[in-house]
Design an enzyme around this catalytic site. Structure first.
Site, mmCIF file in Angstrom:
data_model
loop_
_atom_site.group_PDB
_atom_site.id
_atom_site.type_symbol
_atom_site.label_atom_id
_atom_site.label_comp_id
_atom_site.label_asym_id
_atom_site.label_seq_id
_atom_site.Cartn_x
_atom_site.Cartn_y
_atom_site.Cartn_z
ATOM 1 C CG ASP A 137 42.082 42.539 43.926
ATOM 2 O OD1 ASP A 137 43.087 42.440 44.649
ATOM 3 O OD2 ASP A 137 41.077 43.217 44.225
ATOM 4 C CD GLU A 195 44.291 39.149 46.779
ATOM 5 O OE1 GLU A 195 45.086 39.708 47.554
ATOM 6 O OE2 GLU A 195 43.407 39.772 46.157
#
Length: 670
Positions: A341, A378
């Site tokens: 993330d 990401e």
């Protein structure tokens, strides 16, 4: 709290390994803290033992400290212990050195926290909550990671609780790892090869400060992007929280038996301690100046994550913690890969500056134990650092391709000047990955994810509807690149519903027939909706839970997507590891056109695109050719002239997919 348990003897112990480890008649504790001047171990054995009550042992730095590691060994035959640390020192707030000696802190290396049912109040920071048990042998029955080739990978993102929490799921243990197990036959039939789980490390879902504006009910932190630990598994996802580790392992083992990999969404960019007004549970109280990026002029956190703090990922101590966490999940929990993330944080140094060749990115890619795992970035953060295509030159790093999502959405919403960008995405995003000698399989192609509109909402809403989140509409993305198909929300006229179904099918075709690794979001395959809410992070309700009745109601869409996945799997031409050679060639590549063969139109006003994938005519590696026609004009139909079948005489095209047709004519078996 008793100051010392007279029944136990303690000796100096050893500084490694970090965490709590068992030996013959002892438990060794070791914790890092550079800036601490005093450390106390607070512990408690299970009430059923002879040693009851909470005890505290103050560590003598002359005896119990080696370098920056504090350690102590309890001489005991106990098989389990619940513990934490109280830590104090000399504050220097401007440098980020702060302490909370009244807090009982979670051990960053603890592999288990005190089991807690979903939604139950926590005692983090108040009582000892790190739990260590003498190792129990789990029977993996020969299970090993699957090592599915990237070219064969189809990812399916889901939330463990939301996947089966709805009553329509008809599972025995809704919202749990066991619920996922019961849905494995469905996942296998769908055709996906990997499940990407939203966060599974422990967080406090009750830490949300927002309330539902109508019911005044306190909302929960449903998604879980607020970690308390990088090791401890979320016990609230188990049917029996006391047995959560074995339930997770059972799920992994059974997914593997079905040929489905397990990918974990890991949050190493921030922690659930949020800003300095947040609850101190671990890192901040242990060594704030080491674990977080600190503005040295103010002592405040650098907040590149939008969550109040930023983990100091490239500090050597923190890098080691992250590496050890990943090794644990691979070695002991048998996971197949990770999605990171806001991974652009990995590119920032301890001052928050963006650096070349960040050590953490290299460490993860080169770690020998992790070499067979999938690593997915990401590649952006919340402060504008956008590294899609430039996150790393190492071919092991795969990226969530936000450019694919945005360019396909722009085209499908009828925006101008989108055809050229769409063609680049269909062909594998060579503009992003060719310069670093990477290929199409470094791109994870997604249209939707947990964050944003569902697929159905993408074709049904132009404005977010986040009122239920209690933030007066301030949360969630405003720039959704969506088109409501002529009517905002539901209910809608029949002709609008028909157009929405057609557009959803077209989105899926573009995704599954483009070069790269496709990722679907759970429930999109049968048209789930969040009623226009594009940020359901706090919605532990039917708004977020998957309504399985839609699988029957929209079974025609589900059938279409299953067959599209099957078509992709059958033909290697959709799963290349190298970029196309432009134009016709003896190897067979790709050609583009607008309405007529040989005539391309890359102008800003063009809304049509045709392309041919040239199959091979060689007998040993024969591969079919495919021609695809797309029109994004909201009003005008387009008449394409279909080119001749390449490499063949007296043969004609077989029409496989027509997204405008009714089922079963929308897709046939090829």
């Amino acid at each position: 709290m008793s100051k010392e348990n007279p029944q136990l003897k303690a000796v100096a112990g050893r500084p490694y390994p970090l965490g709590a480890t068992f030996g013959k008649n002892f438990i060794n504790f070791a914790v890092f803290s550079r800036n601490a001047q005093s450390v106390s171990l607070v512990y408690q054995f299970p009430a059923s033992t002879n040693s009851t009550g909470q005890a505290e042992l103050k560590l003598d730095p002359e005896v119990h400290k080696t370098g920056d590691i504090w350690h102590i060994r309890l001489l005991t035959e106990q098989q389990s212990v619940c513990y934490g640390y109280c830590i104090n020192g000399v504050p220097d707030p401007q440098k980020g050195v702060i302490f909370y000696p009244d807090k009982i802190l979670i051990d960053p290396y603890s592999r288990k926290l005190l089991p807690r049912a979903w939604g139950a109040l926590s005692n983090y920071g108040i009582k000892p909550t790190s739990v260590s048990n003498k190792e129990e042998i789990y029977d993996w029955q020969g299970d090993k990671p699957l090592k599915t080739p990237l070219s064969e990978t189809v990812i399916y993102e889901l939330h463990v609780r939301g996947f089966t929490r709805h009553s329509s799921s008809r599972v025995a243990s809704p919202g749990t790892f066991q619920g996922v197990i019961e849905k494995i036959p469905y996942l296998k039939d769908l055709g996906i090869t990997a499940v990407e789980f939203m966060p599974l490390t422990e967080w406090d879902e009750t830490d949300n400060r927002f309330y539902h504006p109508e019911t005044n009910e306190k909302l929960l932190n449903y998604w879980g992007y607020n970690p308390l630990s990088f090791f401890a598994l979320k016990s609230g996802f188990a049917a029996n929280p006391d047995n959560h580790l074995n339930e997770f392992k059972d799920m992994v083992k059974k997914l593997h038996l079905a040929g489905i990999e397990v990918i974990l969404d890991m949050v190493f960019n921030h922690s659930g301690e949020t800003d300095l007004q947040g609850t101190t549970t671990s890192f901040r109280g242990i060594d704030n100046a080491i674990y977080y990026m600190i503005d040295q002029s103010t002592g405040e956190y650098h907040n590149f994550t939008g969550c109040g703090n930023t983990i100091n990922c490239n500090h050597p101590v923190v890098r080691e913690l992250i590496r050890d966490s990943l090794r644990y999940w691979v070695d002991e929990m048998h996971v197949d890969g990770f999605r990171f993330d806001l991974a652009a944080i990995f590119s920032r140094d301890q001052k928050g500056e963006v650096v070349d060749n960040p050590p953490l990115i290299e460490l993860i890619a080169e770690d020998p134990l992790l070499r067979d795992t999938k690593i997915i970035a990401e590649a952006w953060d919340a402060s504008g650092l956008y590294q899609v295509g430039s996150f790393s030159t190492d071919p092991r790093w795969i990226e969530w391709n936000g450019r694919f999502r945005d360019d396909v959405r722009r085209f499908m919403a009828g925006h101008k000047d989108t055809v050229s960008a769409l063609a680049t995405r269909i062909a594998g995003s060579s503009d992003l990955y060719r310069p670093s000698n990477r290929g199409p399989l470094n791109s994870v192609n997604f249209i939707t994810s947990h964050d944003g509109f569902t697929l159905y909402d993408l074709v049904s809403y132009e404005e977010k509807r986040n009122h239920a989140n209690g933030e007066q509409g301030r949360d969630g993305e405003n720039h959704n690149l969506s088109w409501n198909s002529g009517h905002e929300g539901d209910p809608c006229p029949p002709e609008v519903k028909k157009l929405r179904l057609r557009r959803m099918r077209t989105f899926v075709v573009l995704q599954l027939l483009s070069q790269g690794i496709p990722m679907l979001t759970a429930g999109d395959e049968f048209g789930r909706t969040q009623k226009g809410n594009n940020n359901c992070w706090c919605q532990d309700s039917e708004l977020s839970w998957i309504d399985w009745s839609l699988a029957e109601k929209n079974h025609e869409l589900l059938r279409f997507i299953r067959k599209c996945i099957s078509l992709r799997k059958q033909h290697k031409i959709f799963r290349r590891s190298t970029f196309f050679e432009q134009g016709r060639s003896k190897n067979g590549e790709i050609t583009w056109q607008s309405l007529a063969p040989g005539h391309q139109d890359w102008s800003a006003s063009c809304r049509t695109l045709g392309f041919m994938l040239h199959g091979s005519e060689k007998q040993a590696s024969a591969e079919s050719s495919f021609f695809v026609m797309i029109n994004s004009d909201r009003i005008k139909e387009a008449q394409f002239i279909i080119p001749a079948v390449p490499h063949a005489k007296n043969q004609s095209w077989l029409k496989i997919i027509t997204t405008a047709a009714k089922s079963p004519d929308d897709i046939i078996d090829a």
